[in-house]
Design an enzyme around this catalytic site. Structure first.
Site, PDB file in Angstrom:
ATOM      1  N   HIS A  17      96.637  62.527 129.827  1.00 58.57           N
ATOM      2  CA  HIS A  17      97.604  61.468 130.134  1.00 58.57           C
ATOM      3  C   HIS A  17      96.868  60.214 130.600  1.00 58.57           C
ATOM      4  O   HIS A  17      95.635  60.158 130.565  1.00 58.57           O
ATOM      5  CB  HIS A  17      98.632  61.934 131.167  1.00 58.57           C
ATOM      6  CG  HIS A  17      98.017  62.439 132.441  1.00 58.57           C
ATOM      7  ND1 HIS A  17      97.318  61.642 133.300  1.00 58.57           N
ATOM      8  CD2 HIS A  17      97.995  63.688 133.001  1.00 58.57           C
ATOM      9  CE1 HIS A  17      96.898  62.347 134.331  1.00 58.57           C
ATOM     10  NE2 HIS A  17      97.281  63.590 134.172  1.00 58.57           N
ATOM     11  N   HIS A  20      93.808  60.554 132.974  1.00 62.67           N
ATOM     12  CA  HIS A  20      92.562  60.954 132.315  1.00 62.67           C
ATOM     13  C   HIS A  20      91.963  59.763 131.556  1.00 62.67           C
ATOM     14  O   HIS A  20      90.767  59.532 131.592  1.00 62.67           O
ATOM     15  CB  HIS A  20      92.820  62.065 131.291  1.00 62.67           C
ATOM     16  CG  HIS A  20      93.377  63.329 131.870  1.00 62.67           C
ATOM     17  ND1 HIS A  20      94.618  63.812 131.559  1.00 62.67           N
ATOM     18  CD2 HIS A  20      92.863  64.207 132.763  1.00 62.67           C
ATOM     19  CE1 HIS A  20      94.841  64.942 132.200  1.00 62.67           C
ATOM     20  NE2 HIS A  20      93.795  65.206 132.956  1.00 62.67           N
ATOM     21  N   CYS A 125      99.060  81.498 147.485  1.00 61.88           N
ATOM     22  CA  CYS A 125     100.021  80.927 146.541  1.00 61.88           C
ATOM     23  C   CYS A 125      99.358  80.856 145.173  1.00 61.88           C
ATOM     24  O   CYS A 125      98.308  80.228 145.014  1.00 61.88           O
ATOM     25  CB  CYS A 125     100.471  79.530 146.967  1.00 61.88           C
ATOM     26  SG  CYS A 125     101.457  78.725 145.677  1.00 61.88           S
ATOM     27  N   CYS A 128      99.031  77.303 143.648  1.00 65.14           N
ATOM     28  CA  CYS A 128      97.963  76.466 144.208  1.00 65.14           C
ATOM     29  C   CYS A 128      96.587  77.085 143.947  1.00 65.14           C
ATOM     30  O   CYS A 128      95.576  76.427 144.126  1.00 65.14           O
ATOM     31  CB  CYS A 128      98.122  76.310 145.722  1.00 65.14           C
ATOM     32  SG  CYS A 128      99.714  75.659 146.218  1.00 65.14           S
ATOM     33  N   CYS A 142     105.831  77.863 149.701  1.00 59.97           N
ATOM     34  CA  CYS A 142     104.846  76.822 149.389  1.00 59.97           C
ATOM     35  C   CYS A 142     105.596  75.531 149.052  1.00 59.97           C
ATOM     36  O   CYS A 142     106.469  75.538 148.185  1.00 59.97           O
ATOM     37  CB  CYS A 142     103.994  77.248 148.203  1.00 59.97           C
ATOM     38  SG  CYS A 142     103.108  75.864 147.464  1.00 59.97           S
ATOM     39  N   HIS A 145     105.269  74.536 145.269  1.00 59.39           N
ATOM     40  CA  HIS A 145     105.756  75.400 144.183  1.00 59.39           C
ATOM     41  C   HIS A 145     107.055  76.119 144.502  1.00 59.39           C
ATOM     42  O   HIS A 145     107.568  76.859 143.664  1.00 59.39           O
ATOM     43  CB  HIS A 145     104.665  76.406 143.800  1.00 59.39           C
ATOM     44  CG  HIS A 145     103.435  75.755 143.255  1.00 59.39           C
ATOM     45  ND1 HIS A 145     102.409  75.320 144.063  1.00 59.39           N
ATOM     46  CD2 HIS A 145     103.094  75.414 142.000  1.00 59.39           C
ATOM     47  CE1 HIS A 145     101.468  74.769 143.307  1.00 59.39           C
ATOM     48  NE2 HIS A 145     101.854  74.798 142.049  1.00 59.39           N
ATOM     49  N   LYS A 294     105.695  57.982 140.661  1.00 56.39           N
ATOM     50  CA  LYS A 294     104.537  58.783 140.286  1.00 56.39           C
ATOM     51  C   LYS A 294     104.758  59.407 138.926  1.00 56.39           C
ATOM     52  O   LYS A 294     105.858  59.817 138.600  1.00 56.39           O
ATOM     53  CB  LYS A 294     104.316  59.900 141.314  1.00 56.39           C
ATOM     54  CG  LYS A 294     103.467  59.469 142.484  1.00 56.39           C
ATOM     55  CD  LYS A 294     103.056  60.662 143.318  1.00 56.39           C
ATOM     56  CE  LYS A 294     102.284  60.208 144.552  1.00 56.39           C
ATOM     57  NZ  LYS A 294     102.051  61.260 145.505  1.00 56.39           N
ATOM     58  N   LYS A 297     105.482  65.478 135.227  1.00 56.80           N
ATOM     59  CA  LYS A 297     106.070  66.167 134.090  1.00 56.80           C
ATOM     60  C   LYS A 297     107.570  66.328 134.273  1.00 56.80           C
ATOM     61  O   LYS A 297     108.334  66.206 133.326  1.00 56.80           O
ATOM     62  CB  LYS A 297     105.434  67.555 133.945  1.00 56.80           C
ATOM     63  CG  LYS A 297     104.375  67.606 132.860  1.00 56.80           C
ATOM     64  CD  LYS A 297     104.054  69.033 132.499  1.00 56.80           C
ATOM     65  CE  LYS A 297     102.667  69.430 132.988  1.00 56.80           C
ATOM     66  NZ  LYS A 297     102.331  70.816 132.724  1.00 56.80           N
TER      67      LYS A 297
END
Length: 645
Positions: A17, A20, A125, A128, A142, A145, A294, A297
């Site tokens: 994306h 990167h 987790c 993570c 968590c 997640h 931000k 996804k």
RNA sequence: GGCGAUGUAGCUCAGAUGGUUAGAGCAUACGGCUCAUAUCCGUAGUGUCCGGGGUUCAAUUCCCUGCAUCGCCA
């Protein structure tokens, strides 16, 4: 001098994306800049391919981890050429030599006593891939997640990171440039003001097999960082390779702020334990927010580099990200802001400067580098040359310290001065006066020289645009050019120049359409009947448009209109049609051609000429951002006036 | 909760070891030029320099405090 510069190796659990792309463009630009400084440069990027998340992603797609990482790794490597990114080496953590080197290093550090075995228990987790502390949990889950972690007790191997804490603090304090920008250096020092814990570097094979086995205990594989960070050495053939001997001492890493700790703390202590000198500099950059939020996804605003290149062109994208972001801080990305940069900085300032200068060379100097008399240089030229010297100093300083936006700012100050220089010296007036021929030549030569310098300094940032400039200026060996070639006076009098070609097109702001597109994509709601009818016409409506074949008899350009040609056509009656095709067709190329016209269009006056209809043409945008236009015609010769339906 | 950063024109940001009219680019308005990609050049602006208090002859700048945003740590 040598330079070794790296991007992080990218974790292949998702496609590339904007983030990167940014890291890699920055690294590529720096690499090209150091080459421009005459350095022997090695630039490395690659992919990180081990770990639980990779296995999960592979399982999800029903393929083996190996197949999965091959596919994503190829996607990453395939992205770089489209961004004009040219790494010298692409490394993968699944490469055999990398895996061997990691094992050798682990054994060495183990033998030295810096790796020990210990039991650890805690809340783990999976998402993570790490143990969480009680305090991190929100409602027992968590926070990242939304899953309750499992209580796991396991034995693992640990690296004695704490042993090197004091050394690291001193090293950072004694080397102000070790971590830049300063805010991140301070952050690391603040973190180091508390006692450092040792680093867990293994995972039992009962839980994970997709990794590098520990050489001293086959029941464990290496945990992510010991595997990943070592890529920077493997890529140079450590410990014996010639490359290692040549480049390692000049190593510079470029990273995003999310992996600051591993690079600023784990990595130098690992190197220290291995008796390898620390890298020279670590450059830390911020995040791109997309449309004020931000990139994520779940929101669905992930920006794909490929889409950006298609929409704006690679040079514009590279210029934009480097000019817009203050290195180290977060920035915002939006279609409007990139279009604004393209239009004002690239098309209006630089592109137009380039185009107007070369056109004047063409008109007033026979498309050749003019011969000048040094004595005719005036204060204006002296000042300009001085300004360019000052720019070069600032440029080099800022590019070297990763302040790309400042480097580009100083370049654009010169571009602005050049546009003023043209207005104040008005070559079109000098050209009217034979006694001013000498001055005219000086002004034109000055412009050429300045453009030559601009092409050189822009090369690291916009390689293709710089190549285009160089080609138009007939610069030889431009791919070998260095900053020393910026010395004034490099253009050879009498040298023929190529015809000017637009560097950057102007872009329309397409705010509304884009928003609508984004909305319809996001919602994916089925089209209602009314919407389906929207934009559809009936046969009767189409029948109202009278299309005919016409033969062009004559064509001439229209004064003061850059895009328009006045055509006389036979359809079969004689008609005058004004067509906006002057940028793509010369008047002399048209007579005899058959075109398709709209015969019953309401006549309109364009630039004082009454147009009785319009000619049809197809337009497409090319990869380099320019547009191509071709006239619509019929496959066989037809009688003028034949109806098209 | 601890530490730190930031808060300046409509937008993005510079800046002054405290001193007269606080800057740039973009956007806006007007004027000029015609070499140029409807480009370029010039002019015009607007600012309680986050709020409050303090030090000082003088604070947007230094100190304290509050608010907001962000980051790191716990």
């Amino acid at each position: 001098m040598s330079t070794y510069v790296t991007t992080p190796i990218y974790y292949v659990n998702a496609l590339p994306h904007l983030g990167h792309a940014y890291t890699t463009i920055v690294t590529d630009t720096y690499s090209r800049f150091r080459k421009l400084c005459g350095d022997d440069v090695r630039f490395q990027t690659g992919t990180d391919e081990h770990g639980e998340k990779i296995v999960e992603a592979a399982v999800k797609e029903g393929v083996s981890p190996r197949e999965y990482v091959d596919r994503i790794s190829t996607a990453f490597q395939g992205t770089w050429p489209s961004l004009s990114v040219e790494p010298d080496y692409l490394i993968r953590t699944t490469d055999a030599d990398h895996m061997q080197t990691v094992q050798d290093i682990l054994q060495m550090v183990y033998d030295k006593g810096d790796i020990y075995f210990s039991e650890y228990s805690g809340l783990y987790c999976k998402g993570c891939e790490r143990f969480l502390t009680e305090k991190e949990l929100v409602d027992g889950k968590c926070p990242d997640h939304q899953v309750a972690p499992e209580e796991i007790s396991e034995q693992n191997y640990f690296f004695r990171m704490s042993k090197y804490q004091d050394w690291l603090i001193n090293h950072i304090k004694e080397n102000p440039e070790f971590i830049t920008p300063e805010r991140y250096r301070n952050e690391v020092l603040s973190f180091l003001s508390e006692p450092l814990e040792d680093l867990c570097i293994s995972r039992p094979t009962s839980r994970l097999t997709w990794g590098i086995p520990l050489p001293f205990d086959e029941n464990f594989v290496t945990y992510v960082w010991f595997d990943a960070l070592i890529n920077y050495l493997t890529g140079l053939g450590y410990p014996n390779g010639e490359l290692y001997a040549k480049y390692w001492q000049d190593a510079e890493h470029v990273i995003a702020k999310d992996i600051l700790k591993p690079h600023a703390i784990y990595w130098p202590t690992m190197l220290r334990s291995m008796d390898v000198p620390a890298y020279k500099r670590l450059h830390v950059h911020g995040y791109w927010n997309v449309d004020e939020t931000k990139m994520s996804k779940s929101i669905g605003n992930v920006v794909r580099p490929k889409d950006l290149v298609e929409a704006y062109g690679v040079d514009t994208l590279r210029y934009f990200v480097l000019r817009e972001m203050s290195f180290g801080l977060d920035s915002s990305f939006s279609a409007d802001s990139i279009i604004a940069r393209q239009n004002s900085d690239l098309a209006n300032d630089l592109g137009n400067l380039f185009s107007r200068s070369l056109t004047m060379i063409d008109k007033y100097a026979g498309q050749k580098v003019p011969q000048i008399e040094q004595s005719l240089e005036e204060e204006a030229e002296q000042e300009l040359q001085q300004a360019i010297q000052d720019m070069l100093v600032a440029y080099e300083k800022h590019m070297n310290s990763f302040n790309f936006h400042k480097g580009l700012q100083s370049v654009w100050e010169v571009i602005s001065l050049l546009n003023k220089y043209i207005v104040t010296n008005a070559p079109w007036d000098l050209a009217k006066d034979d006694s001013q021929q000498g001055r005219l030549n000086v002004v034109l030569y000055t412009l050429l020289e300045a453009l030559r310098v601009l092409a050189i300094v822009l090369k690291p940032v916009m390689p293709s645009a710089a190549d285009k400039m160089a080609a138009a200026l007939s610069l030889e060996n431009f791919d070998q050019a260095t900053l020393t070639d910026c010395t004034w006076g490099g253009m050879t009098a009498g040298q023929a120049l190529a015809a000017p070609e637009p560097l950057f097109p102007r872009l329309e702001k397409k705010k509304k359409e884009q928003k609508q597109q984004a909305q319809s994509k996001a919602k994916k709601k089925p089209a209602t009947k009314a919407e389906q009818l929207d934009g559809v016409i009936t046969f009767e409506q189409f029948g109202q448009v009278e299309l005919r074949v016409a033969t062009v008899i004559a064509a001439e350009s229209i004064p003061k209109a850059d895009k328009l040609l006045k055509l006389t056509v036979e359809a079969p009656e004689k008609r005058t049609i004004v067509a906006g095709i002057a940028e793509y067709y010369a008047p002399e190329d048209l007579p005899g051609r058959q075109v398709i016209i709209v015969a019953n269009l309401k006549p309109a006056k364009l630039r004082g000429v009454v147009s009785e209809g319009m000619v049809l043409a197809a337009k497409q945008k090319l990869e380099d951002g320019t547009e191509q236009l071709t006239l619509a015609t019929v496959a066989e010769k037809m009688a003028p006036g034949s109806r098209v339906a």
